[in-house]
Motif scaffolding. Structure first.
Motif, PDB file in Angstrom:
ATOM      1  N   PRO A 360       0.832  -1.218   0.000  1.00 14.71           N
ATOM      2  CA  PRO A 360       0.000   0.000   0.000  1.00 14.71           C
ATOM      3  C   PRO A 360       0.860   1.259   0.000  1.00 14.71           C
ATOM      4  CG  PRO A 360      -0.899  -1.615   1.523  1.00 14.71           C
ATOM      5  CD  PRO A 360       0.415  -2.164   1.062  1.00 14.71           C
ATOM      6  N   ALA A 361       0.408   2.263  -0.742  1.00 15.57           N
ATOM      7  CA  ALA A 361       1.207   3.467  -0.972  1.00 15.57           C
ATOM      8  C   ALA A 361       1.616   4.163   0.319  1.00 15.57           C
ATOM      9  CB  ALA A 361       0.428   4.432  -1.870  1.00 15.57           C
ATOM     10  N   GLU A 362       0.700   4.279   1.257  1.00 18.91           N
ATOM     11  CA  GLU A 362       1.034   5.005   2.484  1.00 18.91           C
ATOM     12  C   GLU A 362       2.097   4.261   3.294  1.00 18.91           C
ATOM     13  OE1 GLU A 362      -2.627   2.441   3.268  1.00 18.91           O
ATOM     14  OE2 GLU A 362      -1.857   3.763   1.677  1.00 18.91           O
ATOM     15  N   GLU A 363       2.054   2.937   3.239  1.00 15.16           N
ATOM     16  CA  GLU A 363       3.054   2.152   3.953  1.00 15.16           C
ATOM     17  C   GLU A 363       4.417   2.242   3.264  1.00 15.16           C
ATOM     18  OE1 GLU A 363       2.829   0.682   6.787  1.00 15.16           O
ATOM     19  OE2 GLU A 363       0.698   1.051   7.111  1.00 15.16           O
ATOM     20  N   LEU A 364       4.403   2.291   1.945  1.00 11.50           N
ATOM     21  CA  LEU A 364       5.651   2.446   1.203  1.00 11.50           C
ATOM     22  C   LEU A 364       6.316   3.774   1.552  1.00 11.50           C
ATOM     23  CD1 LEU A 364       7.729   1.907  -1.042  1.00 11.50           C
ATOM     24  CD2 LEU A 364       6.051   2.771  -2.687  1.00 11.50           C
ATOM     25  N   ALA A 375      16.309   1.901   1.541  1.00  9.65           N
ATOM     26  CA  ALA A 375      16.774   1.447   0.227  1.00  9.65           C
ATOM     27  C   ALA A 375      15.705   0.623  -0.473  1.00  9.65           C
ATOM     28  CB  ALA A 375      18.061   0.634   0.377  1.00  9.65           C
ATOM     29  N   ALA A 376      15.075  -0.309   0.249  1.00  7.69           N
ATOM     30  CA  ALA A 376      14.033  -1.139  -0.354  1.00  7.69           C
ATOM     31  C   ALA A 376      12.862  -0.285  -0.827  1.00  7.69           C
ATOM     32  CB  ALA A 376      13.573  -2.198   0.641  1.00  7.69           C
ATOM     33  N   ALA A 377      12.463   0.696  -0.002  1.00  4.10           N
ATOM     34  CA  ALA A 377      11.340   1.555  -0.382  1.00  4.10           C
ATOM     35  C   ALA A 377      11.676   2.387  -1.619  1.00  4.10           C
ATOM     36  CB  ALA A 377      10.961   2.462   0.786  1.00  4.10           C
ATOM     37  N   ALA A 378      12.902   2.894  -1.697  1.00  4.54           N
ATOM     38  CA  ALA A 378      13.288   3.704  -2.850  1.00  4.54           C
ATOM     39  C   ALA A 378      13.418   2.876  -4.119  1.00  4.54           C
ATOM     40  CB  ALA A 378      14.612   4.416  -2.569  1.00  4.54           C
TER      41      ALA A 378
END
Length: 398
Positions: A360-364, A375-378
């Motif tokens: 989900p976008a907000e969690e990302l 790093a994983a999120a980016a």
């Protein structure tokens, strides 16, 4: 993005977070060429110097790197197997000989498609070594004396020859009569005895009495097995052979009948099963998952990239104590955001979950501020382009 902006600014005070952003963006498959260009403007990046050789490049990204004033960028794009072939052709006229040489080597040794006119350009290159690669005029050839023709040996002379290589060739040669070849069943060299034991015409009884060690893999497997593998009846006979070497070579064939695959997948020999999973495109899903979960050497992760690995149902492993199987759960194409979110905080597989576009976008966005997950999120391809540029802005201001 207003609330997120403040959180990102506070997170940017942590150098590890910023380094994570840059690392993640460098590996993000959805990074637009404009953001890639900005990333390349940094004097130092927290990634290995060869990272550009391995990221996927479209035509626009290839063009950016081919035109880069930095030599290393042009060398890296020349080696990247995903770079656009037609854009790469400009490297045939690169002012730096090292770039032209690497381009020529990759073009011919890796059998890339040769765009029109490139061969002619490289064949007239000022550098002799580049001309030689392209088949043009290089250094004058060295004149060598033709060796005297080797004497023709009879089959009997070959099987009794003192040279191991001659006996090894005779052992596998179908032109050597079986009775003569079987003399080599007592040869002092294991490889010679092994080659005899794998001759096509031998019976099972003849094979099993030849003492030999069967290696895990073969550098020169008997060619007759590949020919017979397309005949289901012959392949079944090989799959049921008591000679494990025959079964291992059969398992390496790219395609096999379903019942032959089933026989090999249930084989008692570990290397028959592994070879099937590594080399055969028809290897069954269940075997791939089993080996992915249990193999203890450094090749274990490769089974996940087989075309039969990912399929619906893998989500059942989301709570498995084996972290490899929890990792496999993310390969379920029918799993939704709930599964990804559930695994996003897993200490062992959370990095991959955070990089999954189903998160989900907000969690990302929240995880962009966490040092362990920045790093994983980016690297997540679902990251909005505006956020990518904001991360670059903050990294530049650091």
């Amino acid at each position: 993005m207003d609330g997120l902006g403040g959180a990102l600014e506070r997170a940017a005070a942590d150098g590890d977070v910023v380094d994570g952003w840059l690392q993640g963006l460098a590996g993000n498959p959805a990074l637009p060429v404009e953001a890639l260009a900005r990333l390349l403007e940094f004097d130092e990046l927290p990634m290995p110097g060869s990272w550009l050789r391995y990221r996927t490049l479209d035509a626009a990204a290839t063009e950016l790197l081919v035109a880069s004033p930095q030599l290393q960028h042009r060398l890296d794009v020349a080696e990247n197997p995903t770079a656009d072939i037609d854009v790469l052709a400009r490297l045939a006229r690169d002012p730096e000989p090292r770039v032209r040489f690497v381009y020529a080597v990759m073009l011919f040794e890796h059998k890339r498609r040769v765009p029109p006119g490139v061969l002619e350009i490289l064949a007239e290159d000022p550098e002799p070594k580049i001309r030689r690669i392209a088949g043009g005029t290089g250094e004058p050839p060295v004149v060598v004396r033709e060796p005297a023709p080797a004497p023709v040996l009879t089959a009997e002379q070959r099987v009794t020859h003192p040279d191991r290589a001659v006996r090894l060739e005779a052992a596998a040669d179908p032109e050597v009569p079986t009775a003569l070849a079987l003399r080599l069943a007592a040869d002092p060299e294991n490889d010679v005895r092994l080659a005899v034991s794998m001759r096509e015409e031998l019976t099972e009884a003849q094979r099993t009495v030849i003492p030999c060690t069967v290696w895990q893999q073969f550098w020169s497997p008997p060619s007759w097995i590949a020919r017979r593998a397309t005949d289901p009846d012959a392949a079944r006979r090989i799959a049921r052979s008591a000679h494990v070497g025959l079964r291992r070579v059969l398992a390496a064939q790219p395609h096999l009948a379903p019942d032959v695959v089933a026989l090999l997948a249930a084989d008692e020999d570990e290397w028959v099963r592994r070879t099937l999973a590594e080399r055969c495109e028809d290897a069954p899903h269940e075997l791939l998952v089993e080996l992915y979960a249990t193999v203890q050497d450094r090749y274990w992760s490769g089974f996940r990239h087989h075309r039969n690995f990912a399929r619906p149902g893998l989500a059942r492993f989301a709570d498995d104590p084996n972290p490899r199987l929890r990792h496999a759960a993310l390969d379920d194409p029918e799993a939704g955001p709930e599964l990804v979110l559930r695994l996003a905080d897993d200490p062992e597989v959370g990095g991959r979950a955070v990089a999954d576009p189903r998160l989900p976008a907000e969690e990302l966005l929240r995880r962009l501020t966490l040092p362990a997950r920045a790093a994983a999120a980016a690297s997540n391809p679902a990251l909005p382009v505006a956020v990518m540029h904001r991360l670059l802005d903050l990294a530049r201001e650091r």
